[in-house]
Design a protein around this motif. Sequence first.
Motif, PDB file in Angstrom:
ATOM      1  N   CYS A  78      -3.148   3.225  -9.334  1.00 45.88           N
ATOM      2  CA  CYS A  78      -2.569   3.035  -7.994  1.00 45.88           C
ATOM      3  C   CYS A  78      -3.637   3.148  -6.913  1.00 45.88           C
ATOM      4  O   CYS A  78      -3.721   2.303  -6.011  1.00 45.88           O
ATOM      5  CB  CYS A  78      -1.461   4.053  -7.739  1.00 45.88           C
ATOM      6  SG  CYS A  78       0.036   3.784  -8.708  1.00 45.88           S
ATOM      7  N   TYR A  79      -4.459   4.189  -6.997  1.00 39.06           N
ATOM      8  CA  TYR A  79      -5.511   4.359  -5.989  1.00 39.06           C
ATOM      9  C   TYR A  79      -6.563   3.254  -6.097  1.00 39.06           C
ATOM     10  O   TYR A  79      -7.141   2.839  -5.094  1.00 39.06           O
ATOM     11  CB  TYR A  79      -6.157   5.741  -6.100  1.00 39.06           C
ATOM     12  CG  TYR A  79      -5.273   6.843  -5.567  1.00 39.06           C
ATOM     13  CD1 TYR A  79      -4.723   6.776  -4.294  1.00 39.06           C
ATOM     14  CD2 TYR A  79      -4.986   7.965  -6.339  1.00 39.06           C
ATOM     15  CE1 TYR A  79      -3.902   7.782  -3.806  1.00 39.06           C
ATOM     16  CE2 TYR A  79      -4.173   8.981  -5.855  1.00 39.06           C
ATOM     17  CZ  TYR A  79      -3.639   8.882  -4.590  1.00 39.06           C
ATOM     18  OH  TYR A  79      -2.821   9.883  -4.097  1.00 39.06           O
TER      19      TYR A  79
ATOM     20  N   LYS B 129     -10.605   9.523  -4.665  1.00 36.03           N
ATOM     21  CA  LYS B 129      -9.411  10.198  -5.188  1.00 36.03           C
ATOM     22  C   LYS B 129      -9.337  10.003  -6.704  1.00 36.03           C
ATOM     23  O   LYS B 129      -8.926  10.909  -7.433  1.00 36.03           O
ATOM     24  CB  LYS B 129      -8.141   9.659  -4.538  1.00 36.03           C
ATOM     25  CG  LYS B 129      -7.948  10.106  -3.106  1.00 36.03           C
ATOM     26  CD  LYS B 129      -6.674   9.515  -2.521  1.00 36.03           C
ATOM     27  CE  LYS B 129      -6.521   9.832  -1.051  1.00 36.03           C
ATOM     28  NZ  LYS B 129      -5.308   9.230  -0.473  1.00 36.03           N
TER      29      LYS B 129
ATOM     30  N   THR C 107      -1.990   7.104 -11.910  1.00 31.74           N
ATOM     31  CA  THR C 107      -2.414   7.550 -10.580  1.00 31.74           C
ATOM     32  C   THR C 107      -3.718   6.871 -10.197  1.00 31.74           C
ATOM     33  O   THR C 107      -3.854   6.338  -9.086  1.00 31.74           O
ATOM     34  CB  THR C 107      -2.592   9.082 -10.553  1.00 31.74           C
ATOM     35  OG1 THR C 107      -1.412   9.714 -11.036  1.00 31.74           O
ATOM     36  CG2 THR C 107      -2.901   9.573  -9.152  1.00 31.74           C
TER      37      THR C 107
ATOM     38  N   ILE D 265      -5.047   0.302  -4.239  1.00 31.88           N
ATOM     39  CA  ILE D 265      -5.104   0.523  -2.790  1.00 31.88           C
ATOM     40  C   ILE D 265      -6.540   0.345  -2.299  1.00 31.88           C
ATOM     41  O   ILE D 265      -6.785  -0.304  -1.276  1.00 31.88           O
ATOM     42  CB  ILE D 265      -4.578   1.927  -2.428  1.00 31.88           C
ATOM     43  CG1 ILE D 265      -3.095   2.061  -2.775  1.00 31.88           C
ATOM     44  CG2 ILE D 265      -4.795   2.202  -0.932  1.00 31.88           C
ATOM     45  CD1 ILE D 265      -2.591   3.495  -2.783  1.00 31.88           C
TER      46      ILE D 265
ATOM     47  N   GLU E  66       0.832  -1.205   0.000  1.00 29.27           N
ATOM     48  CA  GLU E  66       0.000   0.000   0.000  1.00 29.27           C
ATOM     49  C   GLU E  66       0.865   1.253   0.000  1.00 29.27           C
ATOM     50  O   GLU E  66       0.599   2.198  -0.742  1.00 29.27           O
ATOM     51  CB  GLU E  66      -0.919   0.034   1.218  1.00 29.27           C
ATOM     52  CG  GLU E  66      -2.167  -0.793   1.059  1.00 29.27           C
ATOM     53  CD  GLU E  66      -3.124  -0.591   2.218  1.00 29.27           C
ATOM     54  OE1 GLU E  66      -3.528   0.564   2.468  1.00 29.27           O
ATOM     55  OE2 GLU E  66      -3.461  -1.591   2.872  1.00 29.27           O
ATOM     56  N   LYS E  67       1.889   1.267   0.825  1.00 29.02           N
ATOM     57  CA  LYS E  67       2.788   2.423   0.888  1.00 29.02           C
ATOM     58  C   LYS E  67       3.501   2.637  -0.453  1.00 29.02           C
ATOM     59  O   LYS E  67       3.670   3.772  -0.908  1.00 29.02           O
ATOM     60  CB  LYS E  67       3.797   2.252   2.014  1.00 29.02           C
ATOM     61  CG  LYS E  67       3.188   2.377   3.407  1.00 29.02           C
ATOM     62  CD  LYS E  67       4.249   2.266   4.483  1.00 29.02           C
ATOM     63  CE  LYS E  67       3.728   2.169   5.887  1.00 29.02           C
ATOM     64  NZ  LYS E  67       2.624   2.941   6.290  1.00 29.02           N
TER      65      LYS E  67
ATOM     66  N   GLU F 151       0.985   4.107  -2.822  1.00 31.06           N
ATOM     67  CA  GLU F 151       0.736   5.506  -2.478  1.00 31.06           C
ATOM     68  C   GLU F 151       1.855   6.395  -3.024  1.00 31.06           C
ATOM     69  O   GLU F 151       1.595   7.457  -3.585  1.00 31.06           O
ATOM     70  CB  GLU F 151       0.607   5.675  -0.963  1.00 31.06           C
ATOM     71  CG  GLU F 151      -0.697   5.144  -0.417  1.00 31.06           C
ATOM     72  CD  GLU F 151      -0.752   5.095   1.111  1.00 31.06           C
ATOM     73  OE1 GLU F 151       0.242   5.472   1.779  1.00 31.06           O
ATOM     74  OE2 GLU F 151      -1.793   4.668   1.631  1.00 31.06           O
ATOM     75  N   LYS F 152       3.083   5.950  -2.863  1.00 30.79           N
ATOM     76  CA  LYS F 152       4.228   6.709  -3.382  1.00 30.79           C
ATOM     77  C   LYS F 152       4.180   6.777  -4.910  1.00 30.79           C
ATOM     78  O   LYS F 152       4.415   7.838  -5.512  1.00 30.79           O
ATOM     79  CB  LYS F 152       5.542   6.067  -2.905  1.00 30.79           C
ATOM     80  CG  LYS F 152       6.771   6.822  -3.329  1.00 30.79           C
ATOM     81  CD  LYS F 152       6.836   8.190  -2.694  1.00 30.79           C
ATOM     82  CE  LYS F 152       8.121   8.887  -3.058  1.00 30.79           C
ATOM     83  NZ  LYS F 152       8.136  10.281  -2.661  1.00 30.79           N
TER      84      LYS F 152
ATOM     85  N   GLU G 137       1.633   9.329  -5.972  1.00 35.18           N
ATOM     86  CA  GLU G 137       2.138  10.693  -5.820  1.00 35.18           C
ATOM     87  C   GLU G 137       3.063  11.067  -6.970  1.00 35.18           C
ATOM     88  O   GLU G 137       2.946  12.150  -7.551  1.00 35.18           O
ATOM     89  CB  GLU G 137       2.900  10.832  -4.497  1.00 35.18           C
ATOM     90  CG  GLU G 137       2.035  10.768  -3.265  1.00 35.18           C
ATOM     91  CD  GLU G 137       2.861  10.697  -1.979  1.00 35.18           C
ATOM     92  OE1 GLU G 137       4.069  11.038  -2.002  1.00 35.18           O
ATOM     93  OE2 GLU G 137       2.284  10.306  -0.948  1.00 35.18           O
TER      94      GLU G 137
ATOM     95  N   ASN H 154     -10.102   6.137  -1.328  1.00 28.31           N
ATOM     96  CA  ASN H 154      -9.150   5.966  -2.431  1.00 28.31           C
ATOM     97  C   ASN H 154      -9.858   6.009  -3.780  1.00 28.31           C
ATOM     98  O   ASN H 154      -9.343   6.591  -4.733  1.00 28.31           O
ATOM     99  CB  ASN H 154      -8.356   4.675  -2.257  1.00 28.31           C
ATOM    100  CG  ASN H 154      -7.219   4.861  -1.291  1.00 28.31           C
ATOM    101  OD1 ASN H 154      -6.217   5.472  -1.620  1.00 28.31           O
ATOM    102  ND2 ASN H 154      -7.387   4.382  -0.074  1.00 28.31           N
TER     103      ASN H 154
END
Length: 123
Positions: free
Chosen positions: A39-40, A62, A36, A43, A17-18, A21-22, A25, A59
């Motif tokens: 990725c969300y 987003k 993007t 997650i 997940e981290k 998230e990176k 970003e 998420n």
Amino acid sequence: MNYGSYLLGNSKKTKAEKAFEKAAEVAQTIGEYAMTIECYRIIGTLNDMVLTKDKMIQNFEKCLEIAKLMEPSTRESSSLKFVASMLFIKYEGDKDKKAALDNEMKNYFGDDWKVSVEKPKYN
């Protein structure tokens, strides 16, 4: 994203997940909005459980915000229809959120925007 996928393959959900998230970003910073959203989406999907349903919705929401920045052709090739279809289910009895989502997606994709998604078993 590759590192996040690797971590998922090795049952390291929190670290994955981290990493996603990176990656989200970085992708947003460089204007790679489809990445993007992806990725969300990942997650959010990882958090499609009773106790973390709110995190999933956050998420996925987003993704809706990112979609506003996208060119129509890029938006069309993203996983936004899947994300929105899942949100439509997750919004359950919230008619206002469902109506707003439906209108937004109709503006992007027309009346036939929904895709088939599997309803979570815990609902």
